[in-house]
Design a protein around this motif. Structure first.
Motif, short mmCIF file in Angstrom:
data_model
loop_
_atom_site.label_atom_id
_atom_site.label_comp_id
_atom_site.label_asym_id
_atom_site.label_seq_id
_atom_site.Cartn_x
_atom_site.Cartn_y
_atom_site.Cartn_z
N CYS A 179 0.84 -1.19 0.00
CA CYS A 179 0.00 0.00 0.00
C CYS A 179 0.88 1.24 0.00
CB CYS A 179 -0.89 0.00 1.24
SG CYS A 179 -1.98 1.43 1.28
N ASN B 155 -0.53 4.38 0.60
CA ASN B 155 -1.35 5.49 1.09
C ASN B 155 -0.87 6.16 2.37
OD1 ASN B 155 -3.31 5.84 -0.94
ND2 ASN B 155 -4.10 3.83 -0.38
N PHE B 156 -0.18 5.44 3.19
CA PHE B 156 0.35 6.01 4.43
C PHE B 156 -0.70 6.78 5.23
CE2 PHE B 156 4.12 5.08 2.00
CZ PHE B 156 4.94 4.50 2.96
N CYS B 157 -1.84 6.16 5.49
CA CYS B 157 -2.77 6.73 6.46
C CYS B 157 -1.98 6.82 7.76
CB CYS B 157 -3.99 5.81 6.61
SG CYS B 157 -4.83 5.56 5.04
N TYR C 51 -2.38 6.41 10.81
CA TYR C 51 -2.52 5.44 11.90
C TYR C 51 -2.01 4.06 11.53
CZ TYR C 51 -6.47 4.66 8.82
OH TYR C 51 -7.23 4.46 7.70
N CYS C 52 -1.69 3.82 10.25
CA CYS C 52 -1.63 2.44 9.75
C CYS C 52 -0.20 1.93 9.51
CB CYS C 52 -2.43 2.36 8.46
SG CYS C 52 -2.57 0.67 7.85
N VAL D 63 0.44 -0.87 7.80
CA VAL D 63 0.49 -1.74 6.62
C VAL D 63 1.56 -1.33 5.58
CG1 VAL D 63 -0.83 -2.59 4.62
CG2 VAL D 63 -1.81 -2.70 6.91
N PRO D 64 1.67 -0.04 5.20
CA PRO D 64 2.69 0.31 4.20
C PRO D 64 4.11 -0.05 4.68
CG PRO D 64 1.14 2.10 4.46
CD PRO D 64 0.84 1.12 5.57
N GLN E 242 -5.12 -4.07 -0.70
CA GLN E 242 -5.36 -3.05 0.34
C GLN E 242 -6.16 -1.90 -0.22
OE1 GLN E 242 -4.93 -3.49 3.33
NE2 GLN E 242 -3.34 -5.04 3.52
N HIS F 201 -10.71 2.03 -1.42
CA HIS F 201 -10.40 3.31 -0.78
C HIS F 201 -11.29 4.36 -1.45
CE1 HIS F 201 -8.45 6.82 0.77
NE2 HIS F 201 -7.48 6.13 1.35
N GLN G 84 -13.68 5.33 7.85
CA GLN G 84 -12.77 5.61 8.99
C GLN G 84 -13.31 6.66 9.96
OE1 GLN G 84 -10.83 3.34 9.10
NE2 GLN G 84 -9.85 2.85 7.17
N ARG H 79 -6.44 10.86 4.77
CA ARG H 79 -7.32 10.02 3.95
C ARG H 79 -7.67 10.66 2.60
NH1 ARG H 79 -7.99 4.72 4.44
NH2 ARG H 79 -10.17 4.84 3.85
FE1 SF4 Z 1 -3.16 1.55 3.19
FE2 SF4 Z 1 -5.61 0.88 4.10
FE3 SF4 Z 1 -3.56 1.17 5.81
FE4 SF4 Z 1 -4.57 3.32 4.62
S1 SF4 Z 1 -5.68 1.93 6.05
S2 SF4 Z 1 -2.38 2.84 4.83
S3 SF4 Z 1 -5.14 2.52 2.64
S4 SF4 Z 1 -3.73 -0.35 4.22
#
Ligand code: SF4
Ligand code: SAM
Length: 440
Positions: A157, A159-161, A163-164, A166-167, A201, A238, A265, A277
Motif C-alpha cells: 500500500c 497510502n500512508f494513512c 494510523y496504519c 500496513v505500508p 489493500q 479506498h 474511517q 485520507r
Molecule cells: Fe493503506 Fe488501508 Fe492502511 Fe490506509 S488503512 S495505509 S489505505 S492499508
C-alpha cells in the motif's frame, strides 16, 4: 524432499494473511512436509498481524507457550512470519525468545529453504527483507478445496494513512498481471471453487505499475469471463480512488456481487485530514449517493476507527451522524491503537482509554441497530444463496450468503455445500438472516 515432518500454521489477522497461510502451506507441502493439527505438529509457523496492539500480545503469549514446550519436545521448530516480523522491536523480542526462524512478509517464498537450513545447522535464522522486492512472485495456486476462496490481485500500500502500519509491513503497492490472476481463477474454477474474493489493500488503484495498462474495472471484466466461477467479490476499496468506471463494471458483470466495502474511517473532516485520507465526509456521502443511483440494490460495508488522536466529542458525533445518514449494512469498528513508526502514534493528543471504550460501545449500538433494521426488512423476501457449508454457530444448520453478502442460516444437509439455491427469509438477528429453501 523432507519427509515425516508435520507442520501447523497459526494464522492471525485479515483475509490477506489467510491467503498467505495457504501459500505457505502449498510451499511446504510441495517441499514434502505434511500439514497436521496442532497436537501432531513438529513445526509451527506463525503468520501474524500488527494492525492493532492487542492482537500482538496474544501472539507473543502463544509463542512463549510453544518455546516452553520445546523443553520436552526437543525437535520442535518455531518459525515466525507475517506483519509482526517486519517490525524491528518485535524481531529483537523474538530473537531473545529464541524463536528458531524469523521471516518477513517479503520472504515467504524462501520458507522451505529456511526450514531446510535450520534443520541442517540448528542456528537461529533471521530473514527479514525491509525493502519492497522489485519482482512479484507468482506462488503455487493450490489450496484446500472449498466453495469460496481469496485471490491476491495486488500487494502492499502507498497510502500512508497516519494510523496504519500496513505500508511499513507490506511494502509499496504493486499489482499482479491480469493474465496471472485470470490463470489462477481458471485453475480455481477447474478445482470446483464457485466464488473468488479479489484482495488488495486498495483495489481501486490496481494496475498503476503494470506494463500493459489495465485498471480494476478491466480486471473485473476479465475475471467475469472465467467459466465455472459463479460469484466475484472484492475488498478493500479506498474512497479516494473509487471510480464510476468500476461501478459500471459492477453493474455490467453478472457475476460481480453488488457488495462494496469502502472504509470511511471517520465522519469528521478534521479527523480525516489528520488521518491523511484525502477525502471529506461530503465527498464520501456524494460517492455513496452516486453508487446507490447506479446500483439501487447495493449493500455497503465499511471500517471505522474511534478514538483517533485529537478526536473530540464533536468529531465523534460527526462519525455517528455519518453512520446514521449513510446506513451501512455493516461496519468493522476499531478502537485506535498507536503503532510505533506511524505518524499518529507521535501525536500528543492521544484519547484516554475509557473515552475510546465508551465511543466504540456507542458506535456499535448505533450500527447494530441499523443492521438489525435492514435485516428485518429482508423478512419475506426470496434470495439466491451460495451454500458455504455447515453453520459456524450451529453445526446442525447450513449457512450460505446472498449476493449482498448477508449470511443466511437454514435447515439443510451438508450435500448442499457449493450449491446455489433460493431461500425465503423467515427471521433474523443482528448478524444473520434465517431462511428456508424454496423451489425454483
Ligand atoms: Fe493503506 Fe488501508 Fe492502511 Fe490506509 S488503512 S495505509 S489505505 S492499508
Ligand atoms: N486497506 C484497507 C483500507 O484502507 O480500507 C484497510 C486495511 S487495514 C488492515 C483494516 C482496517 O484496520 C482499517 O481500515 C482501519 O479501520 C483499521 N486500522 C488500521 N490501523 C489501525 C490502528 N492503528 N488502530 C485501529 N484500527 C486500525
Amino acid at each position: 524432499m523432507e519427509s515425516g515432518k508435520k507442520f501447523h500454521i497459526l494464522t492471525y489477522g485479515c483475509q490477506m494473511n489467510e491467503r498467505d497461510s495457504e501459500i505457505m502451506a502449498a510451499l511446504l507441502t510441495n517441499a514434502g512436509y505434511e500439514e497436521a493439527p496442532e497436537e501432531e505438529a513438529d513445526i509451527f509457523v506463525f503468520n501474524t498481524c500488527s494492525v492493532r496492539h492487542s492482537a500482538e500480545n496474544k501472539v507473543f503469549g502463544k509463542v512463549g507457550n510453544l518455546i516452553n514446550l520445546r523443553k520436552t519436545k526437543k525437535d520442535l521448530i518455531v518459525a515466525f512470519g507475517g506483519c509482526m516480523s517486519q517490525v524491528p522491536v518485535n524481531v529483537e523480542k523474538l530473537k531473545k525468545m529464541r524463536v528458531n526462524i524469523i521471516f518477513g512478509t517479503h520472504n515467504i517464498e524462501a520458507l522451505p529453504d529456511l526450514l531446510a537450513e535450520y534443520r541442517r545447522r540448528h542456528k537461529q535464522i533471521i530473514a527479514v527483507q525491509e525493502k519492497t522486492p522489485e519482482r512479484i512472485v507468482e506462488f503455487p495456486p493450490d489450496r484446500k478445496a472449498g466453495v469460496t476462496t481469496n485471490v491476491n490481485v495486488m500487494y502492499g500500500c502507498d497510502n500512508f494513512c497516519t494510523y496504519c502500519i500496513v505500508p511499513f509491513t507490506r511494502g509499496r503497492e504493486r499489482s499482479r498481471r491480469p493474465e496471472d490472476i485470470v490463470k489462477e481463477v481458471r485453475f480455481l474454477a477447474e478445482r470446483g471453487f464457485q466464488e473468488v474474493v479479489l484482495l488488495g489493500q486498495n483495489v481501486n488503484s490496481y494496475g498503476k505499475n503494470l506494463e500493459k495498462p489495465a485498471d480494476f474495472a478491466d480486471l473485473l471484466r476479465m475475471v467475469n469471463e472465467v467459466e465455472g466461477i459463479k460469484r466475484i467479490r472484492f475488498t478493500t476499496s479506498h474512497p479516494k480512488d473509487l471510480s464510476m468506471r468500476l461501478i459500471e463494471a459492477v453493474a455490467d458483470c453478472d457475476k460481480v456481487c453488488e457488495y462494496l466495502h469502502i472504509a470511511m474511517q471517520s465522519g469528521s473532516n478534521r479527523v480525516l485530514k489528520r488521518m491523511n485520507r484525502h477525502y471529506t465526509r461530503e465527498y464520501y456521502e456524494d460517492m455513496v449517493a452516486s453508487i446507490r443511483a447506479r446500483l439501487p440494490e447495493v449493500a455497503l460495508g465499511t471500517d471505522i476507527i474511534v478514538g483517533f488522536p485529537g478526536e473530540t466529542d464533536e468529531d465523534f458525533e460527526e462519525t455517528i451522524s455519518a453512520v446514521e445518514a449513510i446506513r451501512f449494512d455493516g461496519a468493522f469498528t476499531f478502537v485506535y491503537s498507536p503503532r510505533a513508526g506511524t505518524k499518529a502514534a507521535l501525536y500528543p493528543d492521544q484519547v484516554p482509554k475509557e473515552v475510546k471504550r465508551a465511543r466504540i460501545m456507542r458506535l456499535n449500538d448505533v450500527q447494530y441497530g441499523i443492521t438489525a433494521e435492514i435485516n428485518r426488512g429482508e423478512i419475506g423476501k426470496i434470495h439466491e444463496i451460495l451454500v458455504d457449508g455447515p453453520s459456524k454457530t450451529n453445526a446442525e444448520k447450513m449457512m450460505g450468503r446472498t449476493r449482498l453478502n448477508r449470511i443466511v442460516i437454514f435447515d439443510g444437509t451438508p450435500d448442499l455445500t457449493g450449491k446455489m439455491l433460493k431461500a425465503r427469509i423467515t427471521d433474523c438477528n443482528t448478524f444473520s438472516l434465517f431462511g428456508e429453501p424454496v423451489e425454483g
